[in-house]
Design a protein around this motif. Sequence first.
Motif, mmCIF file in Angstrom:
data_model
loop_
_atom_site.group_PDB
_atom_site.id
_atom_site.type_symbol
_atom_site.label_atom_id
_atom_site.label_comp_id
_atom_site.label_asym_id
_atom_site.label_seq_id
_atom_site.Cartn_x
_atom_site.Cartn_y
_atom_site.Cartn_z
ATOM 1 N N THR A 17 -30.831 41.458 -5.689
ATOM 2 C CA THR A 17 -29.744 41.828 -6.600
ATOM 3 C C THR A 17 -28.491 42.171 -5.809
ATOM 4 O O THR A 17 -27.387 41.725 -6.141
ATOM 5 C CB THR A 17 -30.172 43.030 -7.471
ATOM 6 O OG1 THR A 17 -31.354 42.666 -8.185
ATOM 7 C CG2 THR A 17 -29.088 43.414 -8.440
ATOM 8 N N GLU A 18 -28.662 42.963 -4.751
ATOM 9 C CA GLU A 18 -27.511 43.334 -3.918
ATOM 10 C C GLU A 18 -26.906 42.100 -3.259
ATOM 11 O O GLU A 18 -25.681 41.992 -3.141
ATOM 12 C CB GLU A 18 -27.931 44.349 -2.871
ATOM 13 C CG GLU A 18 -28.258 45.721 -3.457
ATOM 14 C CD GLU A 18 -28.855 46.672 -2.445
ATOM 15 O OE1 GLU A 18 -29.003 46.284 -1.256
ATOM 16 O OE2 GLU A 18 -29.194 47.796 -2.832
ATOM 17 N N LYS A 19 -27.768 41.147 -2.840
ATOM 18 C CA LYS A 19 -27.265 39.918 -2.221
ATOM 19 C C LYS A 19 -26.444 39.123 -3.227
ATOM 20 O O LYS A 19 -25.353 38.636 -2.903
ATOM 21 C CB LYS A 19 -28.436 39.080 -1.704
ATOM 22 C CG LYS A 19 -28.007 37.800 -1.045
ATOM 23 C CD LYS A 19 -29.193 36.982 -0.607
ATOM 24 C CE LYS A 19 -28.736 35.642 -0.052
ATOM 25 N NZ LYS A 19 -29.855 34.749 0.212
ATOM 26 N N ARG A 20 -26.982 39.007 -4.473
ATOM 27 C CA ARG A 20 -26.227 38.290 -5.512
ATOM 28 C C ARG A 20 -24.890 38.959 -5.780
ATOM 29 O O ARG A 20 -23.867 38.290 -5.930
ATOM 30 C CB ARG A 20 -27.045 38.222 -6.802
ATOM 31 C CG ARG A 20 -28.071 37.135 -6.790
ATOM 32 C CD ARG A 20 -28.705 36.953 -8.172
ATOM 33 N NE ARG A 20 -30.132 36.878 -7.984
ATOM 34 C CZ ARG A 20 -31.025 37.767 -8.400
ATOM 35 N NH1 ARG A 20 -30.665 38.801 -9.092
ATOM 36 N NH2 ARG A 20 -32.303 37.606 -8.158
ATOM 37 N N GLN A 21 -24.896 40.289 -5.837
ATOM 38 C CA GLN A 21 -23.653 41.022 -6.068
ATOM 39 C C GLN A 21 -22.668 40.796 -4.924
ATOM 40 O O GLN A 21 -21.470 40.607 -5.149
ATOM 41 C CB GLN A 21 -23.937 42.509 -6.252
ATOM 42 C CG GLN A 21 -24.640 42.834 -7.547
ATOM 43 C CD GLN A 21 -25.073 44.288 -7.632
ATOM 44 O OE1 GLN A 21 -25.058 45.012 -6.629
ATOM 45 N NE2 GLN A 21 -25.469 44.725 -8.818
ATOM 46 N N ALA A 22 -23.184 40.813 -3.689
ATOM 47 C CA ALA A 22 -22.313 40.586 -2.533
ATOM 48 C C ALA A 22 -21.744 39.169 -2.554
ATOM 49 O O ALA A 22 -20.561 38.962 -2.254
ATOM 50 C CB ALA A 22 -23.092 40.831 -1.237
ATOM 51 N N GLU A 23 -22.594 38.185 -2.923
ATOM 52 C CA GLU A 23 -22.105 36.808 -3.008
ATOM 53 C C GLU A 23 -21.048 36.669 -4.093
ATOM 54 O O GLU A 23 -20.040 35.980 -3.912
ATOM 55 C CB GLU A 23 -23.277 35.856 -3.272
ATOM 56 C CG GLU A 23 -24.195 35.677 -2.079
ATOM 57 C CD GLU A 23 -25.454 34.876 -2.407
ATOM 58 O OE1 GLU A 23 -25.728 34.641 -3.617
ATOM 59 O OE2 GLU A 23 -26.161 34.500 -1.465
ATOM 60 N N ALA A 24 -21.287 37.334 -5.241
ATOM 61 C CA ALA A 24 -20.294 37.283 -6.322
ATOM 62 C C ALA A 24 -18.985 37.930 -5.872
ATOM 63 O O ALA A 24 -17.892 37.408 -6.147
ATOM 64 C CB ALA A 24 -20.838 37.979 -7.563
ATOM 65 N N ALA A 25 -19.084 39.051 -5.175
ATOM 66 C CA ALA A 25 -17.878 39.717 -4.671
ATOM 67 C C ALA A 25 -17.156 38.834 -3.652
ATOM 68 O O ALA A 25 -15.922 38.767 -3.642
ATOM 69 C CB ALA A 25 -18.253 41.062 -4.046
ATOM 70 N N GLN A 26 -17.933 38.127 -2.804
ATOM 71 C CA GLN A 26 -17.315 37.236 -1.826
ATOM 72 C C GLN A 26 -16.604 36.077 -2.524
ATOM 73 O O GLN A 26 -15.483 35.718 -2.158
ATOM 74 C CB GLN A 26 -18.391 36.703 -0.872
ATOM 75 C CG GLN A 26 -17.828 35.801 0.214
ATOM 76 C CD GLN A 26 -18.912 35.282 1.141
ATOM 77 O OE1 GLN A 26 -20.081 35.581 0.972
ATOM 78 N NE2 GLN A 26 -18.508 34.492 2.110
#
Length: 188
Positions: free
Chosen positions: A117-126
């Motif tokens: 979930t954190e990875k997806r959030q980080a990718e979305a933020a990127q």
Amino acid sequence: MSQRERSAAAVAVAVSSSGQAAAADSASSSSSGAPTTAAAGSERWSSAIGNLGELGANVESLQKLLAKKAVFVDDDIFSKASLAADQARTIKVLDQRVQSLERELDAAISAAARARTEKRQAEAAQRAAELRAQEVTKELENTSKVFALHMEELRLKQEEIAKKESDIKVLEAIIRTLSNQEDGGSSE
């Protein structure tokens, strides 16, 4: 006879012999021939009979307890039961270990899910940051184009102003020349 059977038999013998010894002590003390009064003698007899009654009750309760709790088995059956008890304890320990490992696995799965979930959030933020960077770059390009147009317009205006200044200077020179001629022609 196994060790348990021997222990149970020894307890039963000890209880019955202590009851017989107490009865014999009571009988010998009363028949000793010492001068006692009739009341004292009857008191001893009644207390001795009471003691015997208590001993009998104790023996009965001990027999009931032994009948309920004591298990008489031979050595082979006892060793098999001990092995089964050891295996049951081992199974219980292993079951607890399995439950502990299951809890650890659940915790690891939860941690992995949080990490995803954190990875997806980080990718979305990127991606959002990249889009914003592209927008800012386009804005800068548009601003530089507008700035270039304004600079071109200012250069044209400056050229126009410079041309008008040169025209003004030419006109001023003409006016001076004309005014000098008028001044010079009027003074002649």
